[in-house]
Each structure stands twice: as C-alpha cells, then as structure tokens.
Design a protein around this motif. Structure first.
Motif, PDB file in Angstrom:
ATOM      1  N   THR A 111       0.902  -1.213  -0.115  1.00 29.36           N
ATOM      2  CA  THR A 111      -0.065   0.093   0.092  1.00 29.36           C
ATOM      3  C   THR A 111       0.820   1.261  -0.061  1.00 29.36           C
ATOM      4  O   THR A 111       1.863   1.393   0.734  1.00 29.36           O
ATOM      5  CB  THR A 111      -0.932  -0.050   1.372  1.00 29.36           C
ATOM      6  N   GLN A 140      -1.762   6.131   1.312  1.00 33.05           N
ATOM      7  CA  GLN A 140      -3.166   5.617   1.149  1.00 33.05           C
ATOM      8  C   GLN A 140      -3.325   4.797   2.831  1.00 33.05           C
ATOM      9  O   GLN A 140      -2.265   4.242   3.199  1.00 33.05           O
ATOM     10  CB  GLN A 140      -3.396   4.557   0.057  1.00 33.05           C
ATOM     11  N   VAL A 163      -4.364   1.501   4.852  1.00 33.34           N
ATOM     12  CA  VAL A 163      -4.424   0.037   4.436  1.00 33.34           C
ATOM     13  C   VAL A 163      -5.481  -0.385   4.583  1.00 33.34           C
ATOM     14  O   VAL A 163      -6.446  -0.453   5.754  1.00 33.34           O
ATOM     15  CB  VAL A 163      -3.429  -0.623   5.295  1.00 33.34           C
TER      16      VAL A 163
END
Length: 289
Positions: free
Chosen positions: A108, A112, A114
């Motif tokens: 990831t 962002q 997870v």
C-alpha cells in the motif's frame, strides 16, 4: 474448544469472550472495512452501523443453528477426525489471511490507508457495495455458513444440553452474538472515523491495525500447529481458553488505544494557538520548531 467449562457462569464468560474473539476474525474486519468505506461518503450514519448490522445477521444464524442442534442432538459425540480436520482448516485460513494482509501492508502506498484483506469477502461481488441495512445483515448471515462458525454453534448446543436444553443454547448463542457486536460494532465506528479524518494519523492507525491483525493470525495458526504436533502443548493449553482469549482481546484493544492516543497527540500538536502580540494564530506543531 472442546474443553468447555463445567460451571455455568464460567461457560457464559468464556462464550462472551469467544464472541469478542470471533469478531476479530480478519474476514469479518475486512468485510466491515469495505462496507464502511463504500457508505462513508453517501451515508455516514449507515457507515458507522455497518459493523453492528453485520454482527446481527451473523449472530442470528448462530442462534438458529444452536437452537436447532440442541433439539436434534442429544448424546452425539464429536468425531476425532472432525476435530482435527477443523483445526487444520482454521490454521490454513489464518495463515492465508495473515500473509495476504502483510502483503497488503507492504504494497500500500504511504499516502493511502491500508484496507484489510479477507478471503470470503472477495466472493461478495456487488454485495460488497451494499447500501441497505437488510443487505448488510444478509452478508453477515452468509459469513456464518462456514466451518468454524457452524462448529461453534453446534458446540454451544452440545454444551447446553449438559445444563438443561434449548434455553441454555439460546443464552449461549445470544451471548456469543453480543461479544461479536462489541468487536464488530467498534470496528465499524473506528473505520468510519479514520475515513472521516483522512489525515496522517489515520494512515498510521490503519497500518498499525493491519500489522496487529496479520501478526495475530499467524501467531494463532502457529499455536494451532504446535498443539497438533506436540501433545504436551495441547495438554498445557487445556483449561486456559479464557486466558488466551483475554490476551488476544487485550492485544487488539491495546492497538486501538495506542492508535487513538497517537491520534489525540497529533491533534493537540496541530491545534492553533494565539500569539501574545496578536499576530495570526500559528500551529502548535510550528511553535515547537
């Protein structure tokens, strides 16, 4: 699981802990995560209730199966091969969930959050984008038709027969559902809060939770292998189910609390403060430089 307490009060407490522990199943968390994310923008109140609705549907099946089994099963004994087969299935699923979530954590992007990965959640298709309470409960009910959940419900029925009958099976099923409601309900609220924040601490918190769930899945799988491979480990663990369940709950709850603490610290550091000279407010984070 087969070494259930012979004392009714101890049994009630253990079943409640098992419900909380069952709510930490990575497939549960991953599915609730996905449902919460899908509804977070269009319907925030529903997003916060996704975990609770999922557990209600899941628990309804557990209660029905426990009641049905308690009326149909009287003196049936669980075959040894079924216990061993179920153990290896659970070990395999836990290992897979641990590995795929560690992979998700490592792949990831840093900007962002997870998302937890499940095995059964990948089969949902369009159901994973449900925006109706009834459909979310239906998804929870579907997840109850798995080996581990069905075996637990049957075990509750077998154990309840030792104390009286279907009323006791109903009590155990409801208490198990209550434990799941605690875990999955909090998880739904937690994910909704992280999505609403969408800041650096939300990213850190999602990574922390993903790491803890992955590690615990692999650890529980390893303990299961050790219990099957070494009889002395299995003997030592008998009678300690409540202790192990409490330790697991404490570990995951500790990760939640740590993430909340880090989040609150980050908010205090970034809180604007007024300067004595009447200049524009500056952030506390800048004032520390």
């Amino acid at each position: 699981m087969l070494g259930m307490p012979s004392d009714w009060t101890a049994l009630l407490l253990l079943v409640f802990v098992l419900g909380i522990k069952h709510g930490f199943d990575a497939d549960h968390l991953a599915t609730i995560d996905g449902l919460t994310r899908f509804n977070a923008r269009a319907n925030p109140p529903l997003a916060r209730r996704c975990g609770m609705l999922f557990s209600l549907g899941h628990g309804a099946v557990v209660v029905v199966i426990a009641l049905a089994a308690s009326t149909l099963i009287r003196q049936w004994q669980v075959p040894a091969w079924l216990e061993v087969t179920g153990a290896w299935i659970s070990i395999g699923v836990l290992t897979l969930l641990g590995l795929v979530n560690l992979r998700a954590l490592s792949t990831t992007r840093p900007d962002q959050m997870v998302a937890l990965v499940g095995v059964k959640s990948r089969w949902l298709g369009r159901l994973a984008r449900s925006s109706k309470p009834g459909w979310i409960m239906f998804i929870g009910a579907l997840f109850a038709f798995s080996f581990d959940t069905l075996s637990q419900a049957a075990l509750f029925a077998l154990t309840a027969n030792q104390f009286g009958g279907w009323q006791h099976a109903l009590a155990l099923g409801l208490l198990f559902t209550l434990g799941m409601l605690v875990t999955d309900g909090i998880n739904g609220l937690w994910i909704a809060r992280l999505i609403a924040r969408a800041d650096q601490m939300a990213l850190v918190a999602s990574r922390l939770l993903s790491f803890v769930i992955s590690s615990l899945s692999l650890l529980i799988a390893a303990v299961g292998v050790a219990s099957l491979a070494f009889p002395e480990v299995n003997t030592w663990s008998e009678g300690r189910e409540l202790l192990f369940g409490a330790a697991l709950i404490s570990c995951v709850a500790g990760s939640y609390l740590l993430a909340l603490y880090l989040s609150s610290v980050h908010e205090r550091v970034r809180t604007p403060i007024a300067t004595p000279t009447g200049d524009l407010p500056i952030s506390r984070e800048r004032s520390l430089d």
